[in-house]
Motif scaffolding. Structure first.
Motif, PDB file in Angstrom:
ATOM      1  N   GLU A 144      -4.630  -1.184   5.845  1.00 33.32           N
ATOM      2  CA  GLU A 144      -4.974  -1.622   7.196  1.00 33.32           C
ATOM      3  C   GLU A 144      -4.120  -2.803   7.637  1.00 33.32           C
ATOM      4  OE1 GLU A 144      -9.216  -2.098   6.821  1.00 33.32           O
ATOM      5  OE2 GLU A 144      -9.568  -0.002   7.364  1.00 33.32           O
ATOM      6  N   GLY A 186      -1.897   0.187   9.080  1.00 35.90           N
ATOM      7  CA  GLY A 186      -3.023   0.690   9.860  1.00 35.90           C
ATOM      8  C   GLY A 186      -3.527   2.006   9.288  1.00 35.90           C
ATOM      9  N   ARG A 187      -4.818   2.170   9.361  1.00 35.91           N
ATOM     10  CA  ARG A 187      -5.480   3.358   8.805  1.00 35.91           C
ATOM     11  C   ARG A 187      -4.971   4.644   9.455  1.00 35.91           C
ATOM     12  NH1 ARG A 187     -11.045   4.525   6.666  1.00 35.91           N
ATOM     13  NH2 ARG A 187     -11.129   2.294   6.329  1.00 35.91           N
ATOM     14  N   ASP A 188      -4.902   4.671  10.785  1.00 36.94           N
ATOM     15  CA  ASP A 188      -4.494   5.895  11.483  1.00 36.94           C
ATOM     16  C   ASP A 188      -3.070   6.307  11.119  1.00 36.94           C
ATOM     17  OD1 ASP A 188      -6.978   6.038  12.691  1.00 36.94           O
ATOM     18  OD2 ASP A 188      -6.299   5.111  14.561  1.00 36.94           O
ATOM     19  N   ALA A 189      -2.147   5.351  11.070  1.00 31.02           N
ATOM     20  CA  ALA A 189      -0.753   5.661  10.730  1.00 31.02           C
ATOM     21  C   ALA A 189      -0.652   6.155   9.288  1.00 31.02           C
ATOM     22  CB  ALA A 189       0.131   4.434  10.932  1.00 31.02           C
ATOM     23  N   GLU A 224     -11.422   8.450   0.409  1.00 29.54           N
ATOM     24  CA  GLU A 224     -11.731   7.030   0.411  1.00 29.54           C
ATOM     25  C   GLU A 224     -12.844   6.806  -0.597  1.00 29.54           C
ATOM     26  OE1 GLU A 224     -13.651   3.823   3.533  1.00 29.54           O
ATOM     27  OE2 GLU A 224     -12.454   5.482   4.322  1.00 29.54           O
ATOM     28  N   ARG A 239      -1.114  13.410   6.224  1.00 27.17           N
ATOM     29  CA  ARG A 239      -1.134  14.767   6.791  1.00 27.17           C
ATOM     30  C   ARG A 239       0.271  15.315   6.972  1.00 27.17           C
ATOM     31  NH1 ARG A 239      -5.257  12.374   9.687  1.00 27.17           N
ATOM     32  NH2 ARG A 239      -3.887  11.901  11.426  1.00 27.17           N
ATOM     33  N   ARG A 240       1.185  14.476   7.454  1.00 26.86           N
ATOM     34  CA  ARG A 240       2.569  14.910   7.687  1.00 26.86           C
ATOM     35  C   ARG A 240       3.218  15.410   6.396  1.00 26.86           C
ATOM     36  NH1 ARG A 240       3.472  10.802  10.619  1.00 26.86           N
ATOM     37  NH2 ARG A 240       4.399   9.464   9.033  1.00 26.86           N
ATOM     38  N   LEU A 289      -3.041   7.682   7.475  1.00 24.44           N
ATOM     39  CA  LEU A 289      -3.601   9.026   7.358  1.00 24.44           C
ATOM     40  C   LEU A 289      -2.728  10.066   8.060  1.00 24.44           C
ATOM     41  CD1 LEU A 289      -7.381   8.154   7.713  1.00 24.44           C
ATOM     42  CD2 LEU A 289      -6.072   8.651   5.632  1.00 24.44           C
ATOM     43  N   ALA A 290      -2.050   9.676   9.132  1.00 24.98           N
ATOM     44  CA  ALA A 290      -1.101  10.592   9.782  1.00 24.98           C
ATOM     45  C   ALA A 290       0.057  10.910   8.839  1.00 24.98           C
ATOM     46  CB  ALA A 290      -0.586   9.984  11.084  1.00 24.98           C
TER      47      ALA A 290
END
Length: 76
Positions: A37, A41-44, A58, A50-51, A46-47
Motif C-alpha cells: 500500500e 497501492g493495493r489496486d495497482a 490476503e 492479474r496482468r 492486484l492489477a
C-alpha cells in the motif's frame, strides 16, 4: 511517512517482485500489505497480479501471490 529513494518507483518495485527468481519459476512470493500500500497501492498491485495471470490471497499482514495459473485449494 518515510521518504523513498528516487530509484524505488512503483514500476521498479513491481518489476522486481515479478522478475524475482521465485516468480519466474512459478513459485510463491509474499509481501507485507503495509509495504504494498505504501509503495504501489493495493489496486495497482492486484492489477499487476492479474496482468501476469497470477492469483493472490490476503492473509493477516501479507499478500501471498501464486505465480502460476494452477488452482488453489484450501486445506484444513
Amino acid at each position: 511517512m518515510s521518504v523513498l529513494p528516487p530509484h524505488l518507483t512503483p514500476e521498479n518495485w513491481l518489476y522486481q517482485v515479478f522478475a524475482s527468481n521465485e516468480a519466474r519459476r512459478g513459485g510463491v512470493v509474499k509481501r507485507q500489505i503495509r509495504d504494498v500500500e505504501r509503495l504501489v497501492g493495493r489496486d495497482a498491485f492486484l492489477a499487476a497480479v492479474r496482468r501476469h495471470g497470477y492469483q493472490a490471497v490476503e492473509n493477516g499482514r501479507h499478500f501471498v501471490v501464486f505465480c502460476n495459473a494452477h488452482p488453489i485449494r484450501r486445506l484444513k
